[in-house]
Design an enzyme around this catalytic site. Sequence first.
Site, PDB file in Angstrom:
ATOM      1  N   ASP A 255       0.820  -1.207   0.000  1.00  0.00           N
ATOM      2  CA  ASP A 255       0.000   0.000   0.000  1.00  0.00           C
ATOM      3  C   ASP A 255       0.855   1.259   0.000  1.00  0.00           C
ATOM      4  OD1 ASP A 255      -1.917  -2.168   1.198  1.00  0.00           O
ATOM      5  OD2 ASP A 255      -3.137  -0.517   0.431  1.00  0.00           O
TER       6      ASP A 255
HETATM    7  O1  MRU Z   1      -7.738  -3.016   2.830  1.00  0.00           O
HETATM    8  P1  MRU Z   1      -7.446  -3.405   1.409  1.00  0.00           P
HETATM    9  O2  MRU Z   1      -8.199  -4.595   0.943  1.00  0.00           O
HETATM   10  O3  MRU Z   1      -7.550  -2.224   0.473  1.00  0.00           O
HETATM   11  O4  MRU Z   1      -5.918  -3.807   1.455  1.00  0.00           O
HETATM   12  C1  MRU Z   1      -5.280  -4.186   0.257  1.00  0.00           C
HETATM   13  C2  MRU Z   1      -3.885  -4.611   0.427  1.00  0.00           C
HETATM   14  O5  MRU Z   1      -3.298  -4.542   1.495  1.00  0.00           O
HETATM   15  C3  MRU Z   1      -3.166  -5.049  -0.824  1.00  0.00           C
HETATM   16  O6  MRU Z   1      -2.208  -6.020  -0.533  1.00  0.00           O
HETATM   17  C4  MRU Z   1      -2.463  -3.832  -1.452  1.00  0.00           C
HETATM   18  O7  MRU Z   1      -3.339  -2.757  -1.561  1.00  0.00           O
HETATM   19  C5  MRU Z   1      -1.924  -4.147  -2.789  1.00  0.00           C
HETATM   20  S1  MRU Z   1      -3.181  -4.397  -3.996  1.00  0.00           S
HETATM   21  C6  MRU Z   1      -2.439  -4.633  -5.463  1.00  0.00           C
END
Ligand code: MRU
Length: 380
Positions: A255
Site C-alpha cells: 500500500d
Molecule cells: O484493505 P485493502 O483490501 O484495500 O488492502 C489491500 C492490500 O493490502 C493489498 O495487498 C495492497 O493494496 C496491494 S493491492 C495490489
Amino acid sequence: MGNGVEQDKLLQSIRYKRGSLQLLDQRKLPLEITYVDIRDSKDGWTAISDMVVRGAPAIAVAASLSLAVEIANLRDFNGASNDAALFISNTLDYLVCSRPTAVNLSDAANKLKEHIQKVAANASEAPTVFEAYIEVAEIMLEDDVGSNKAIGNFGASFLQKQLTDRRKISVLTHCNTGSLATAGYGTALGVIRSLHEKGVLERTYCTETRPFNQGSRLTAFELVHDNIPATLIADSAAAALMKAGRVDAVIVGADRVAANGDTANKIGTYSLALSALHHGIPFYVAAPLTSIDSSISSGEEIVIEERSAKELLYTHGGMGEQVAASGISVWNPAFDVTPATHISGIVTEKGVITKEGTDSFDIKAFIINTASHSVQKHAI
Ligand code: MRU
C-alpha cells in the site's frame, strides 16, 4: 461460473466508459455479483471508504474516474479555466481523505493536479481543462493494466532465476492483489498468474486475510476462476506451512513503500515476513512505482488506517452476524509495516529492486537509473 467471456467480466472491478462508472461491490463477493453506480466524487469517496472497491491501485483509479464522470456530466459550470482547475484540485484533496494508507491515491491526485495546472495556465476556458482531466484519468486506467503485466513478467522470471533448484515453485500470498485490487491482472497475483502461464507454478497458498477475508473471498475467487492450483489456509497456519517445507517464496502487494523499502501492506504481512525469515524463505513485495513514497525515508512515517471494530465483532466485514463477546474492546489496524531488512526484493514494472548486500533498498537510485528505460506508456 459460465463461459470465458462472462468469467472475465466477473473479475472486472472497474467498469468505465466516458460519463459512466460502475464498481463491482467486493463486499458481496464471492456470493453476489453486483455493480454500484458511481455518479460523482461523493459516491467515489463512499465506495472507497466502505470497501466497495479496495486495493491500492484500484482505489487510485476508481477515485480519479469518479471525478471524471462527475465532470463529464457537469451541466452548468460557470467559471474560467483557473476555476475549473481549483474545482478539480479541491475535489481530489477530498478524495484522498477516503483512505489514508495507500499512497497510490495521493500519487495519482498530485500528478493529476500538476497536469491540470499546466493545462489551465495555457487555456482560458473551463471545458478545455475538464476535457484534459478526463483524458488523463482514462489513460491512468489503461496504464495500470500495462504496469501489472510488466510486474508479472519481471517477478516470474526473477523467481525462476532465484529458485533454480526447483522445477516448479510454490508461493504463499496474502490479501488480494489481483484483478479485483487493480485495473486488471494484479501485482503479486500478477506474478503468480505469470508463473502459472510459464508452467512453473506448483501451487499458490492464499491466506484467509482476517478480518475482511480478502484472501478467502477474493483471491480464492480469482485463483479458482483462472484454474490456478491453489489452497486456502487460515492466517494462523502460515508458519506451520513454512515449517513443513511447502513454501518456496512469499509474495505480497504493498500500500505504501518508503524510500528505504519498508512496506505497509495488509495486516498480517509483517507476521508472514517474520516467519519467512525464520524459515529461510525469500519474501518479495510486488508493487507499481506508484506505490512508492519517496518523500518518506522509512516506514515509521506511514499512517496506518484503523477500521471499525465491527469488522471483528461481526461476520462479513461487519455487515453479518455477531461473533465476538459483547463488550470486548477491539484494535483493528488495517495494515502493518514490514521492515526492509525482512524483504528480499521489490518487484516493479521497471524491474526488481534488490538490496545489493545492504540492509535497505535504494529506491531513489533505482528510479533514476530506470527512468530512461520506459516500459510503458505514461499518463502524465
Ligand atoms: O484493505 P485493502 O483490501 O484495500 O488492502 C489491500 C492490500 O493490502 C493489498 O495487498 C495492497 O493494496 C496491494 S493491492 C495490489
